[in-house]
Scaffold this motif. Structure first.
Motif, short mmCIF file in Angstrom:
data_model
loop_
_atom_site.label_atom_id
_atom_site.label_comp_id
_atom_site.label_asym_id
_atom_site.label_seq_id
_atom_site.Cartn_x
_atom_site.Cartn_y
_atom_site.Cartn_z
N UNK A 1 45.26 46.81 44.99
CA UNK A 1 45.64 46.65 46.37
C UNK A 1 45.54 47.60 46.77
N UNK A 2 46.00 48.09 48.37
CA UNK A 2 45.28 49.47 48.88
C UNK A 2 46.41 50.93 47.90
N UNK A 3 45.74 51.65 48.06
CA UNK A 3 46.74 53.69 47.70
C UNK A 3 46.34 53.71 46.20
N UNK A 4 45.60 51.67 44.66
CA UNK A 4 45.81 52.27 43.71
C UNK A 4 44.18 53.25 43.91
N UNK A 5 43.86 53.88 42.68
CA UNK A 5 42.86 54.33 41.76
C UNK A 5 43.17 53.53 40.20
N UNK A 6 41.45 53.07 40.06
CA UNK A 6 41.24 52.58 38.92
C UNK A 6 39.89 53.41 38.66
N UNK A 7 39.31 53.50 37.61
CA UNK A 7 38.07 54.21 36.72
C UNK A 7 37.88 54.11 35.49
N UNK A 8 36.53 53.72 35.19
CA UNK A 8 36.12 53.63 33.94
C UNK A 8 34.77 54.04 33.76
N UNK A 9 35.09 54.26 31.83
CA UNK A 9 34.09 55.67 31.38
C UNK A 9 32.07 54.67 30.83
N UNK A 10 31.74 55.61 30.87
CA UNK A 10 30.18 55.06 30.52
C UNK A 10 30.30 53.73 29.38
N UNK A 11 29.80 52.67 29.75
CA UNK A 11 29.86 51.62 28.40
C UNK A 11 30.47 50.26 28.97
N UNK A 12 31.49 50.02 30.29
CA UNK A 12 33.14 49.83 29.90
C UNK A 12 31.64 48.88 30.82
N UNK A 13 31.81 47.18 30.69
CA UNK A 13 31.42 46.74 31.66
C UNK A 13 32.46 45.72 32.71
N UNK A 14 31.80 46.32 33.97
CA UNK A 14 33.27 46.42 34.63
C UNK A 14 32.57 44.99 36.45
N UNK A 15 33.33 44.35 36.58
CA UNK A 15 33.09 43.17 37.39
C UNK A 15 33.79 42.88 39.01
N UNK A 16 33.89 43.44 40.44
CA UNK A 16 34.70 43.37 41.12
C UNK A 16 35.10 42.13 41.56
N UNK A 17 36.33 42.02 41.62
CA UNK A 17 36.95 40.75 42.21
C UNK A 17 37.85 40.24 43.56
N UNK A 18 37.11 39.20 44.51
CA UNK A 18 37.66 40.03 45.14
C UNK A 18 38.91 38.86 45.80
N UNK A 19 39.94 38.88 46.32
CA UNK A 19 41.23 38.58 46.35
C UNK A 19 41.76 38.22 47.67
N UNK A 20 41.22 38.93 49.06
CA UNK A 20 41.51 39.70 50.00
C UNK A 20 41.48 40.62 51.12
N UNK A 21 40.17 40.47 51.77
CA UNK A 21 39.70 42.05 52.18
C UNK A 21 39.59 43.05 51.64
N UNK A 22 39.38 42.92 50.15
CA UNK A 22 39.20 43.93 49.02
C UNK A 22 38.57 44.94 49.95
N UNK A 23 39.06 46.56 50.22
CA UNK A 23 37.53 47.61 49.69
C UNK A 23 38.02 48.66 49.21
N UNK A 24 36.85 49.37 48.98
CA UNK A 24 37.24 50.35 48.57
C UNK A 24 36.18 51.62 49.19
N UNK A 25 36.48 52.65 47.69
CA UNK A 25 35.39 54.04 48.10
C UNK A 25 34.69 54.17 46.59
N UNK A 26 34.11 54.51 46.41
CA UNK A 26 33.00 54.42 45.31
C UNK A 26 32.68 56.06 44.84
N UNK A 27 33.64 55.90 44.03
CA UNK A 27 33.34 58.43 43.65
C UNK A 27 32.49 57.35 42.79
N UNK A 28 30.76 58.05 42.31
CA UNK A 28 30.14 58.38 41.40
C UNK A 28 29.86 59.10 40.82
N UNK A 29 30.31 59.85 39.94
CA UNK A 29 29.82 61.15 38.45
C UNK A 29 28.20 61.40 39.06
N UNK A 30 27.87 62.66 38.26
CA UNK A 30 26.08 62.56 38.25
C UNK A 30 25.13 62.27 39.07
#
Length: 261
Positions: free
Chosen positions: A80-109
């Motif tokens: 939800x707005x204000x949350x920050x989540x991150x995942x390291x190499x090898x982690x399978x991830x799937x972004x799921x919509x719950x209602x107008x989900x918008x994020x800024x993505x920061x990507x290493x390297x």
């Protein structure tokens, strides 16, 4: 934009240090999660992992979740707005919509994901054939209805391979997930020399530039501060079809432009 200076990358790379990257030479984009419903009734993006990059989600609006598979099991992390989540190499991830989900993505390297660091969770028979994998992972150019349909087919194929991995991990069997990691590593192995050059010119050069600045400060010679300046930029593409959703991208020093839509 102005031009800055800094310590060049190590000798023998054949590259010039990329000037004035974003902090840490991270890649930057904005995403709006797909609202397309998948086979399991969930709306969201294409499950995938990164081989050498940690990815962070900074939630700017709406609500949803990120589903992850890792050696410690399956997790469904609310967003939800204000949350920050991150995942390291090898982690399978799937972004799921719950209602107008918008994020800024920061990507290493330095944008390595756009040079092929990401691998989709396609079914094993697709992963076993590099040419077939490449053909279904690649999207046409543009943002029209044809591209949308291709992005949705790609998402559905990734979910098809993801669901058995998740089911096995929930039952305590991590071997299918580990096999996917091994297969993903094999798919990208030949790209590593190119990634190394991008890393040297971007993220590594950025860290080395800080080292040179610390050396100068310690020696009482802060002459590099005379070249201080400011930068700004605008999105280089709006509404592209990314792995997880509609994507606004930025062409900034230290990163590469997207290669997979």
């Amino acid at each position: 934009m102005g031009q800055g200076t800094g310590r060049p990358p190590p000798e023998g790379t054949g590259l010039v240090s990329l000037p004035n990257p974003l902090p840490g030479a991270v890649g930057l984009s904005h995403l709006r999660a797909y609202a397309w419903e998948a086979a399991d009734g969930v709306c969201g993006g294409s499950p995938h992992l990164h081989l050498v990059c940690t990815e962070a989600y900074v939630v700017t609006g709406g609500r949803g979740a990120v589903q992850t598979l890792s050696p410690d099991g399956y997790r469904d992390t609310p967003l939800k707005a204000g949350a920050v989540a991150w995942f390291t190499p090898g982690t399978v991830h799937r972004m799921v919509q719950g209602g107008d989900l918008r994020i800024t993505v920061l990507m290493q390297n330095s944008g390595l994901p756009e040079a092929g660091d990401a691998v989709f969770t396609f079914p094993p028979e697709v992963l076993a054939d590099p040419e077939r994998y490449a053909s279904v992972a690649r999207l046409p150019a543009g943002t029209d209805a044809e591209v949308a349909e291709a992005a949705r087919r790609r998402r559905d194929l990734a979910v098809e391979g993801y669901l058995p991995l998740r089911a096995a991990l929930r039952e305590g069997d991590a071997e299918p997930y580990r096999e996917f990691q091994r297969t993903a590593a094999g798919l990208v192995r030949e790209k590593v020399p190119t990634w190394r050059e991008l890393w040297r010119a971007g993220a590594l050069a950025t860290a080395e530039r800080t080292g040179a600045q610390l050396d100068a400060l310690e020696a009482g010679e802060p002459g590099y501060l005379a070249e201080a300046t400011a930068f700004d930029t605008a999105p280089s593409r709006l509404g592209g079809y990314g792995m997880c959703g509609r994507r606004d991208e930025y062409e900034v020093p230290g990163t590469t432009l997207p290669r997979h839509g």
